[in-house]
Structures are given as structure tokens and as C-alpha cells.
Design a protein around this motif. Structure first.
Motif, mmCIF file in Angstrom:
data_model
loop_
_atom_site.group_PDB
_atom_site.id
_atom_site.type_symbol
_atom_site.label_atom_id
_atom_site.label_comp_id
_atom_site.label_asym_id
_atom_site.label_seq_id
_atom_site.Cartn_x
_atom_site.Cartn_y
_atom_site.Cartn_z
ATOM 1 N N THR A 1 1.065 -1.525 -0.336
ATOM 2 C CA THR A 1 0.342 -0.137 -0.162
ATOM 3 C C THR A 1 1.164 1.255 0.242
ATOM 4 O OG1 THR A 1 -1.598 -1.335 0.991
ATOM 5 C CG2 THR A 1 -1.627 1.251 0.944
ATOM 6 N N ALA A 2 1.978 1.417 1.165
ATOM 7 C CA ALA A 2 2.951 2.669 0.507
ATOM 8 C C ALA A 2 3.648 2.506 -0.646
ATOM 9 C CB ALA A 2 3.597 2.307 2.271
ATOM 10 N N GLU A 3 3.729 1.910 -1.365
ATOM 11 C CA GLU A 3 4.565 2.192 -2.325
ATOM 12 C C GLU A 3 3.835 2.152 -3.441
ATOM 13 O OE1 GLU A 3 7.866 -2.241 -0.930
ATOM 14 O OE2 GLU A 3 6.618 -1.802 -2.802
ATOM 15 N N ILE A 4 2.262 1.703 -3.532
ATOM 16 C CA ILE A 4 1.440 1.715 -4.696
ATOM 17 C C ILE A 4 1.684 3.607 -4.424
ATOM 18 C CG2 ILE A 4 -0.255 1.771 -5.867
ATOM 19 C CD1 ILE A 4 0.468 -1.707 -5.527
ATOM 20 N N GLY A 5 0.576 3.012 -2.889
ATOM 21 C CA GLY A 5 0.666 4.632 -2.931
ATOM 22 C C GLY A 5 1.274 5.857 -2.902
ATOM 23 N N GLU B 1 3.088 8.543 -10.738
ATOM 24 C CA GLU B 1 4.038 7.340 -11.832
ATOM 25 C C GLU B 1 2.784 6.248 -12.027
ATOM 26 O OE1 GLU B 1 7.706 5.721 -9.389
ATOM 27 O OE2 GLU B 1 7.495 7.415 -8.339
ATOM 28 N N VAL B 2 1.600 5.991 -11.656
ATOM 29 C CA VAL B 2 0.564 5.715 -11.850
ATOM 30 C C VAL B 2 0.104 5.606 -13.024
ATOM 31 C CG1 VAL B 2 -0.904 4.354 -11.556
ATOM 32 C CG2 VAL B 2 0.378 4.744 -9.918
ATOM 33 N N ASP B 3 -0.020 7.436 -13.132
ATOM 34 C CA ASP B 3 -0.627 7.904 -14.627
ATOM 35 C C ASP B 3 0.704 7.945 -15.303
ATOM 36 O OD1 ASP B 3 -3.282 8.245 -13.288
ATOM 37 O OD2 ASP B 3 -2.265 10.587 -11.864
ATOM 38 N N ALA B 4 1.477 8.238 -15.205
ATOM 39 C CA ALA B 4 2.323 8.390 -16.096
ATOM 40 C C ALA B 4 2.621 7.111 -16.979
ATOM 41 C CB ALA B 4 4.078 8.488 -15.620
ATOM 42 N N MET B 5 2.802 5.977 -16.135
ATOM 43 C CA MET B 5 2.297 4.633 -16.769
ATOM 44 C C MET B 5 1.392 4.508 -17.697
ATOM 45 S SD MET B 5 3.312 2.369 -13.335
ATOM 46 C CE MET B 5 4.833 1.931 -12.562
ATOM 47 N N SER B 6 0.313 4.793 -16.739
ATOM 48 C CA SER B 6 -1.231 4.759 -17.670
ATOM 49 C C SER B 6 -0.955 5.070 -19.528
ATOM 50 C CB SER B 6 -2.276 5.147 -17.369
ATOM 51 O OG SER B 6 -2.203 4.580 -16.382
ATOM 52 N N LEU C 1 -3.823 1.915 -4.253
ATOM 53 C CA LEU C 1 -3.729 2.115 -5.616
ATOM 54 C C LEU C 1 -5.308 3.244 -5.209
ATOM 55 C CD1 LEU C 1 -3.989 0.044 -8.388
ATOM 56 C CD2 LEU C 1 -3.114 1.869 -8.315
ATOM 57 N N LYS C 2 -5.972 3.260 -4.319
ATOM 58 C CA LYS C 2 -6.879 3.967 -3.646
ATOM 59 C C LYS C 2 -6.171 5.612 -3.419
ATOM 60 C CE LYS C 2 -9.722 3.026 -0.667
ATOM 61 N NZ LYS C 2 -10.694 2.682 -0.351
ATOM 62 N N VAL C 3 -4.775 5.145 -3.122
ATOM 63 C CA VAL C 3 -4.340 6.947 -2.611
ATOM 64 C C VAL C 3 -4.539 8.055 -3.541
ATOM 65 C CG1 VAL C 3 -2.044 8.205 -2.116
ATOM 66 C CG2 VAL C 3 -2.882 5.489 -1.014
ATOM 67 N N SER C 4 -5.168 9.160 -2.929
ATOM 68 C CA SER C 4 -5.463 10.247 -3.150
ATOM 69 C C SER C 4 -4.761 11.383 -3.447
ATOM 70 C CB SER C 4 -6.914 10.521 -2.978
ATOM 71 O OG SER C 4 -7.045 11.172 -1.954
ATOM 72 N N GLY C 5 -3.511 11.372 -3.571
ATOM 73 C CA GLY C 5 -2.340 12.865 -4.352
ATOM 74 C C GLY C 5 -1.941 13.070 -2.581
ATOM 75 N N SER C 6 -1.882 12.665 -1.540
ATOM 76 C CA SER C 6 -1.863 13.270 -0.169
ATOM 77 C C SER C 6 -1.453 11.977 0.881
ATOM 78 C CB SER C 6 -3.292 13.748 0.702
ATOM 79 O OG SER C 6 -3.660 13.215 1.154
#
Length: 425
Positions: free
Chosen positions: A281-285, A292-297, A385-390
Motif C-alpha cells: 500500500t505504501a509503495e503504490i500509494g 507515476e501510476v498516471d505516467a504508466m497509463s 491504488l486508492k491513495v488520492s495525492g496526499s
């Protein structure tokens, strides 16, 4: 409170004045008398300090007459307030407030004068204020205006029972919504996993090996130490209870069944949920926070293939191995403790233990490990993946990930127990 010296010159026979601006209501300006270098208790000081504020009441033809005089300043509002509260209004239908003898008025005094007029009017009396100096009248108007802007409103008293029902309902709806989204994510992972199995070149071997090292090899120490200590505790407690029936030798049977069927896999799964699930959770968050997740997509990479599947697959491989290692550690600790407390040798205890170590008991525990691993990996990645930018959401969702993983693991273990009991296993 900001205190400023009044820039104007003090009038003759009057004292210098400082002005204090209220931080709550800017219109409230309190004028405080100062006596630099003069003893306030001396006759000169008393003369310069001005007269104390006062108020008197009388009744004229069913009319209440209040006469006010002296200095209505912050220094005397306490005494004035007590005098006003002690006045008997006698149910007067009208009232007149004579303020012609008020010498000085500051915000505190203006508030007291305004409150007296307001309370009389609220009691149904028609109130008339006479003799108020125009400068004082402006200050009273400011106080009245400020009071109307900050009028007190009566808060509705909440119903405790309704609040409790509302809170429970919200929690149930939130849990149902969370479960629905988790099932949706489960379906997405299964579809992506099937697509990768159909085309194995899409599996990321390097990431898989790296995650196996992180979740398996690096967890051997904590899993082995904890299960060793749990084996010691189980053997000691079992021996103490069985000693009453002279059946200490059956400590080996109880230890083997308990560790192989339940304790080994359950404790290992809980440890992995707290250690690796939270790390997922911490790494993906953090990658979500850094976009970075948006960049992958954006560049055409599937985050489920790149981030989720390597972690889940690694746990599917490592948790069964960790379970087996945990079983060995717990049995070792239990054997050492049993030999130390019971009057048996290592050979006798291990021979008794070997009779209880059946393949069925081993498989009953091992078959749970892949299910627990999938639940832990799926929940950890889903919350990440639910982390919202904070940064706050990372901590909150990491905690939520661990709690949900442990709850699901114990729930799945209970379902396994019911199924095995129904099947007679």
C-alpha cells in the motif's frame, strides 16, 4: 490583543488613554485609564481616576426610570453589572434610561448599556434612552450592530439514538461499498492474470523475483523467531494442562495438530499482512502521489500488470514456503520446551511427534496459504491504488489495508474450518 497608545493629546485634567482593539470584534475598542507615575490609591490618583460608574432606579407612574452616571468603563463594569442584575424591574410597562450623567464610556460600558436596553425591550417594556452624548451614542450603535452580526443561535439538541443509528448505517453502507469495489478489483486482477497466463511474456520475472526476496527471504527472521516462541508457549501450556491427567506425552500430538492445521499458516499470514501488505500500500500509494501510476497509463503500461500481479504472484509463492518454515520453527520450539519441562527425552518426544505429523494435517494448513496470500496481496495493492495525492491518505489507507487483510484472513480461516469440518477432514 493589540495595544496602541492614542496619538491624540490628553485633555486637561484627564489622564493619558490607551486604546485596545478586541481581536474578536474589531468595533470593540476599549479605552483604559492609565496612571503613569501616580499612586492610584493616593488622593491625587483617585481624583484623576474619575468617578466610579453607578446606576439608580426609581418608578414614576408605572414607568421605570434608570439613572446612570460616572465612568462606564472596563474598570467598573463588574460592579455595574452586579448593580444592574440586582435592580427590580417590578413588571414596568415602559422604561427610561437617563444617561446624561455618564462621564466616560468605553466598549465594555457601551455593551452593558446596550444589554440593559435590550433586556428591558425583550421583557415587553418600551425603552427610551435620554441624554446620551452623541459620541457615546455612536459607540453604542457600533456595539448593537456587532451584536446583530454575531447573534447567538440556539443549537438543536441532537438525538443520541438517532446519531448512533445514523453512524451505524453509514458504517454499514461504507463497508458494503468497500466490499463491492474490492470485488470489482478482484475481477480486474483475475482478468489481467488470465491474459498474462495466456501470453506468459507479459509476466515480469524481474519484478517477481524482487518481490519474492522482499516478501519471503527478508521475512524469514521475524517469522521464524515469532513461531519458535509461539511453539514454546503452546508446548508449555499444553504440558501444564495435560499433567493433571498424567497425559503429558500427548503434548506432542496437540502441538502437531495445532501448529500444522491452524497456528503456523495463520500467524505467518498475519505477519505478512502487517509487513508486506502495508508495504504494498505504501509503495503504490507513493507512486500515486508522485503521479507515476498516471505516467504508466499514459505511455501504455497496465498498472495491474506492472505493479499488482508481481506482488500477488510473489506472495502466492512465498507464503506457502513461509508457512512450512513457520511450522518447522514452531515444532522446534515446542519440542525444546517439552523436553525441558517434561520427563522425556528428545527421542521419545520426536517419536510421538512423528506419529501426529500426518500428511493430511500438513495439507490442511498448506492449502490455506495461497488463499491468504491472494487476499493480502489484493487488498494491499487495492488500497495503494486508492491513495488520492496526499501523505495523510497513505498512512490512513496503509492502516486500513492491514486491518482489512487480517479481517479477511481470519474470515477465510473460519470458512476453511467450517468446510473441513463439514467434509470430515
Amino acid at each position: 490583543m493589540n495595544i496602541q497608545r492614542d496619538s491624540g493629546q490628553a485633555p486637561p485634567n484627564r489622564l493619558p488613554v490607551t486604546r485596545c482593539d478586541s481581536f474578536a470584534l474589531p468595533v470593540f475598542r476599549i479605552y483604559v485609564m492609565r496612571l503613569p507615575g501616580i499612586d492610584p490609591d493616593s488622593p491625587q490618583g483617585k481624583a484623576m481616576a474619575g468617578s466610579a460608574g453607578w446606576i439608580k432606579s426609581a418608578t414614576e407612574d408605572d414607568r421605570l426610570v434608570l439613572s446612570a452616571g460616572g465612568d462606564w468603563t472596563v474598570n467598573g463594569v463588574g460592579a455595574l453589572d452586579r448593580q444592574i442584575r440586582a435592580l427590580a424591574m417590578n413588571g414596568a410597562g415602559s422604561a427610561r434610561i437617563d444617561t446624561s450623567e455618564i462621564d466616560a464610556l468605553d466598549t465594555a460600558g457601551a455593551w452593558l448599556l446596550y444589554r440593559t436596553r435590550r433586556d428591558l425591550a425583550a421583557g415587553g417594556a418600551s425603552v427610551q434612552v435620554d441624554g446620551l452624548d452623541p459620541r457615546h451614542a455612536a459607540l453604542v450603535d457600533l456595539v448593537e450592530k456587532a451584536d446583530s452580526l454575531h447573534a447567538e443561535t440556539e443549537r438543536a439538541r441532537p438525538n443520541v439514538l438517532l446519531m448512533l443509528v445514523n453512524r451505524v448505517g453509514r458504517s454499514v453502507c461504507a463497508a458494503a461499498n468497500e466490499l463491492a469495489q474490492l470485488l470489482n478489483f478482484f475481477g480486474l486482477v483475475i482478468i489481467t492474470l488470465g491474459r498474462c497466463l495466456k501470453s506468459p511474456r507479459r509476466l515480469r520475472i524481474v519484478s517477481l523475483v524482487n518481490q519474492m526476496e522482499q516478501t519471503g527471504l527478508n521475512a524469514l527472521g521475524i517469522v521464524g523467531m515469532l513461531l519458535f516462541m509461539i511453539g514454546v508457549v503452546l508446548a508449555f501450556q499444553s504440558a501444564e494442562q495435560l499433567r493433571r491427567f498424567a497425559a503429558e506425552i500427548f503434548t506432542a500430538d496437540g502441538l502437531a495438530v495445532l501448529v500444522l492445521r491452524e497456528i503456523g499458516v495463520l500467524i505467518a499470514a498475519i505477519l505478512i499482512a502487517g509487513r508486506s501488505g502495508s508495504a504494498f500500500t505504501a509503495e503504490i500509494g507513493m507512486m500515486k502521489v508522485n503521479e507515476e501510476v498516471d505516467a504508466m497509463s499514459t505511455i501504455g503500461l497496465n498498472p495491474i500488470e506492472v505493479l499488482v500481479l508481481p506482488r500477488i504472484n510473489a506472495l502466492l509463492i512465498t507464503l506457502p514456503l513461509l508457512t512450512f518454515f513457520a511450522n518447522v520453527a514452531a515444532l522446534t520450539g515446542g519440542t525444546i520446551m517439552a523436553v525441558a519441562t517434561l520427563d522425556v527425552t528428545y527421542t521419545q518426544f520426536i517419536r510421538q511427534l512423528a506419529d501426529a505429523l500426518t500428511l493430511k494435517n500438513l495439507l490442511v494448513g498448506m492449502v490455506k496459504a495461497p488463499v491468504f496470500a491472494f487476499l493480502i496481496g489484493m487488498v494491499g495493492c487495492y488500497e495503494g491504488l486508492k491513495v488520492s495525492g496526499s501523505a495523510e491518505s497513505i498512512g490512513r489507507l496503509t492502516t486500513q489495508s492491514v486491518v482489512e487483510s487480517i479481517v479477511l484472513v481470519i474470515l477465510a480461516d473460519a470458512l476453511f474450518s467450517i468446510v473441513f469440518s463439514t467434509l470430515g477432514i
